[in-house]
Design a protein around this motif. Structure first.
Motif, PDB file in Angstrom:
ATOM      1  N   LEU A  56       0.796  -1.233   0.000  1.00 51.17           N
ATOM      2  CA  LEU A  56       0.000   0.000   0.000  1.00 51.17           C
ATOM      3  C   LEU A  56       0.829   1.284   0.000  1.00 51.17           C
ATOM      4  CD1 LEU A  56      -3.048  -1.015   2.211  1.00 51.17           C
ATOM      5  CD2 LEU A  56      -2.831  -0.983  -0.271  1.00 51.17           C
ATOM      6  N   GLY A  57       1.810   1.346  -0.883  1.00 47.95           N
ATOM      7  CA  GLY A  57       2.551   2.597  -1.084  1.00 47.95           C
ATOM      8  C   GLY A  57       3.114   3.142   0.204  1.00 47.95           C
ATOM      9  N   ASP A  58       2.644   4.340   0.611  1.00 49.05           N
ATOM     10  CA  ASP A  58       3.235   4.948   1.808  1.00 49.05           C
ATOM     11  C   ASP A  58       2.434   4.671   3.084  1.00 49.05           C
ATOM     12  OD1 ASP A  58       1.121   6.508   1.179  1.00 49.05           O
ATOM     13  OD2 ASP A  58       2.248   8.372   0.910  1.00 49.05           O
ATOM     14  N   LEU A  59       1.481   3.765   3.027  1.00 49.49           N
ATOM     15  CA  LEU A  59       0.829   3.328   4.274  1.00 49.49           C
ATOM     16  C   LEU A  59       1.615   2.156   4.833  1.00 49.49           C
ATOM     17  CD1 LEU A  59      -3.048   3.193   3.902  1.00 49.49           C
ATOM     18  CD2 LEU A  59      -1.594   5.022   4.766  1.00 49.49           C
ATOM     19  N   GLY A  60       1.992   2.238   6.091  1.00 45.20           N
ATOM     20  CA  GLY A  60       2.765   1.134   6.638  1.00 45.20           C
ATOM     21  C   GLY A  60       3.204   1.406   8.059  1.00 45.20           C
ATOM     22  N   THR A  61       4.344   0.852   8.417  1.00 40.49           N
ATOM     23  CA  THR A  61       4.839   0.943   9.795  1.00 40.49           C
ATOM     24  C   THR A  61       6.302   1.350   9.807  1.00 40.49           C
ATOM     25  OG1 THR A  61       3.350  -0.841  10.459  1.00 40.49           O
ATOM     26  CG2 THR A  61       5.173  -0.370  11.952  1.00 40.49           C
ATOM     27  N   GLN A  62       6.617   2.279  10.698  1.00 38.63           N
ATOM     28  CA  GLN A  62       8.029   2.626  10.931  1.00 38.63           C
ATOM     29  C   GLN A  62       8.404   2.162  12.331  1.00 38.63           C
ATOM     30  OE1 GLN A  62       9.997   5.794   9.230  1.00 38.63           O
ATOM     31  NE2 GLN A  62      10.695   6.674  11.167  1.00 38.63           N
ATOM     32  N   THR A  63       9.522   1.460  12.435  1.00 32.75           N
ATOM     33  CA  THR A  63       9.936   0.908  13.733  1.00 32.75           C
ATOM     34  C   THR A  63      11.387   1.257  14.025  1.00 32.75           C
ATOM     35  OG1 THR A  63       8.358  -0.892  13.578  1.00 32.75           O
ATOM     36  CG2 THR A  63      10.249  -1.271  15.013  1.00 32.75           C
ATOM     37  N   THR A  64      11.603   1.775  15.243  1.00 38.58           N
ATOM     38  CA  THR A  64      12.978   1.988  15.701  1.00 38.58           C
ATOM     39  C   THR A  64      13.250   0.997  16.828  1.00 38.58           C
ATOM     40  OG1 THR A  64      12.925   4.311  15.113  1.00 38.58           O
ATOM     41  CG2 THR A  64      14.589   3.656  16.710  1.00 38.58           C
ATOM     42  N   LEU A  65      14.317   0.260  16.653  1.00 36.05           N
ATOM     43  CA  LEU A  65      14.689  -0.772  17.613  1.00 36.05           C
ATOM     44  C   LEU A  65      15.984  -0.323  18.281  1.00 36.05           C
ATOM     45  CD1 LEU A  65      13.554  -3.603  18.188  1.00 36.05           C
ATOM     46  CD2 LEU A  65      15.094  -4.493  16.449  1.00 36.05           C
ATOM     47  N   SER A  66      15.976  -0.263  19.623  1.00 30.56           N
ATOM     48  CA  SER A  66      17.203   0.134  20.327  1.00 30.56           C
ATOM     49  C   SER A  66      17.483  -0.883  21.420  1.00 30.56           C
ATOM     50  CB  SER A  66      17.057   1.499  21.000  1.00 30.56           C
ATOM     51  OG  SER A  66      16.268   2.351  20.222  1.00 30.56           O
ATOM     52  N   ILE A  67      18.758  -0.932  21.818  1.00 31.47           N
ATOM     53  CA  ILE A  67      19.137  -1.836  22.905  1.00 31.47           C
ATOM     54  C   ILE A  67      18.689  -1.187  24.221  1.00 31.47           C
ATOM     55  CG2 ILE A  67      21.074  -3.014  24.032  1.00 31.47           C
ATOM     56  CD1 ILE A  67      20.477  -3.851  21.098  1.00 31.47           C
ATOM     57  N   ALA A  68      18.007  -1.975  25.074  1.00 32.54           N
ATOM     58  CA  ALA A  68      17.535  -1.456  26.367  1.00 32.54           C
ATOM     59  C   ALA A  68      18.296  -2.160  27.491  1.00 32.54           C
ATOM     60  CB  ALA A  68      16.045  -1.705  26.509  1.00 32.54           C
TER      61      ALA A  68
END
Ligand code: PMV
Length: 330
Positions: A56-68
């Motif tokens: 779906l083009g620009d519909l989606g999910t952005q995820t940032t994963l960091s060490i905790a």
């Protein structure tokens, strides 16, 4: 084979330790034109049949994963999610597959441009984005096929969200699922539009995972589903190759309604539709009678998605003022 063994086999000699403190990735949502409906292996999320989608083009999910430091923490659309929440537990359980021998924890900051769990495949873009973020955090260089398999272990339809455009997920026949992954189709269709009618953003009464299992186990109509897919897939491939909207729309609409028919024939029946869903379906059918080339598809939820071409945008907006229109090939 377990999911953990599958992950170990894929990662093999790749880095077992993160190479960065943090990584961000984005993946598109996708809508199936021929649905994935039913698993043949619930541990590895192997499907009964192949499926075909458009991202779906620009519909989606952005995820940032960091060490905790000492526990996982999930932030969804800017809000902290309690660790005992089903969504946070699902993500942590998935990340367990990658933790290796040393205890390691993650901060997962994820934002959807599609409503979470409202039948708009946010779990698909969510797990695809998570896999892409893991790849960049750990510095792996996995190919699309292995990324697709890893995403599949989070949510079946996520294996298709690794790619843009039209994507086909081959069911495969191997017990270990190493032949069950998605691949992009080469064709584009610049004039194709997908309209999203968000009729409800409420949490679904029953998620697609349980619903498909219940259907497979109790619906007499499920027996006909593999044949439906077998006839729909070649029609969709032809429609895409020839940019034939009528063939694409008729096939996708019939496929979605047939999937909902298997749900209605389950015991007890599962009915995702709201009065607004039925009203929208009727409006789409009326528009077609008046000559507009517009078709619909629905996933495991009450929301309706429209399939049409650029030249019908104005007419669609007039009848559905709240529609969100996506250009998958923009
Ligand atoms: O991947 P899951 O478990 O969210 O299942 C997706 C099921 C459908 O959205 C109804 C169909 C599909 O192919 O996306």
């Amino acid at each position: 084979m377990t999911r953990k063994e599958c992950v170990r086999r894929i990662l093999g000699e790749f880095n077992a330790q993160p190479q960065h403190d943090s990584a961000t990735a984005w993946a598109p949502a996708n809508i199936a034109l021929c649905k994935y409906w039913g698993k043949r292996n619930s541990e590895l999320y192997l499907p009964q049949t192949s499926s075909l989608s458009v991202s779906l083009g620009d519909l989606g999910t952005q995820t940032t994963l960091s060490i905790a430091s000492d526990c996982d923490m999930v932030v969804l659309n800017g809000h902290k999610v309690e660790p005992e929440n089903a969504f946070a537990r699902r993500l942590s359980a998935y990340l367990d597959l990658f933790r290796g021998d040393k205890p390691i924890f993650f901060h997962i900051d994820t934002a959807n441009t599609v409503p979470t769990a409202a039948g708009l495949a946010s779990s698909a873009s969510g797990f695809a984005a998570l896999v892409l973020a893991l790849q960049s955090l750990y510095g792996w260089s996995l190919d699309g096929c292995h990324l697709s398999i890893l995403a599949r272990l989070g949510s079946g339809s996520a294996c298709r969200s690794i790619y843009h455009g039209f994507v086909e997920w081959q069911a495969g026949i191997a017990d270990d699922g190493f032949d069950s992954y998605a691949e992009p189709l080469p064709e584009t269709w610049p004039d194709l539009r997908v309209g999203i009618l968000t009729l409800s953003t409420a949490e679904k009464p029953i998620g697609s995972r349980q619903a498909m299992q219940h259907t497979l186990e109790t619906s007499t109509l499920y027996r006909a589903w593999p044949q439906q897919v077998e006839s729909d897939l070649p029609l969709l491939r032809r429609a895409i190759a020839e940019r034939d909207l009528h063939l694409l729309g008729q096939t996708a609409e019939n496929n979605a309604l047939a999937m909902h028919a298997t749900l209605l024939a389950a015991r007890p029946a599962i009915l995702y539709w709201l009065p607004e869903s039925v009203q929208s379906i009727r409006t789409i059918h009326d528009l077609r009678k008046q000559g507009a080339a517009v078709y619909l598809t629905m996933d495991a939820g009450p929301n309706v998605k429209l399939l049409f071409e650029k030249n019908d945008v104005e007419c669609i907006r007039e009848r559905f003022p709240k529609v969100a229109i996506v250009s998958p090939f923009a």
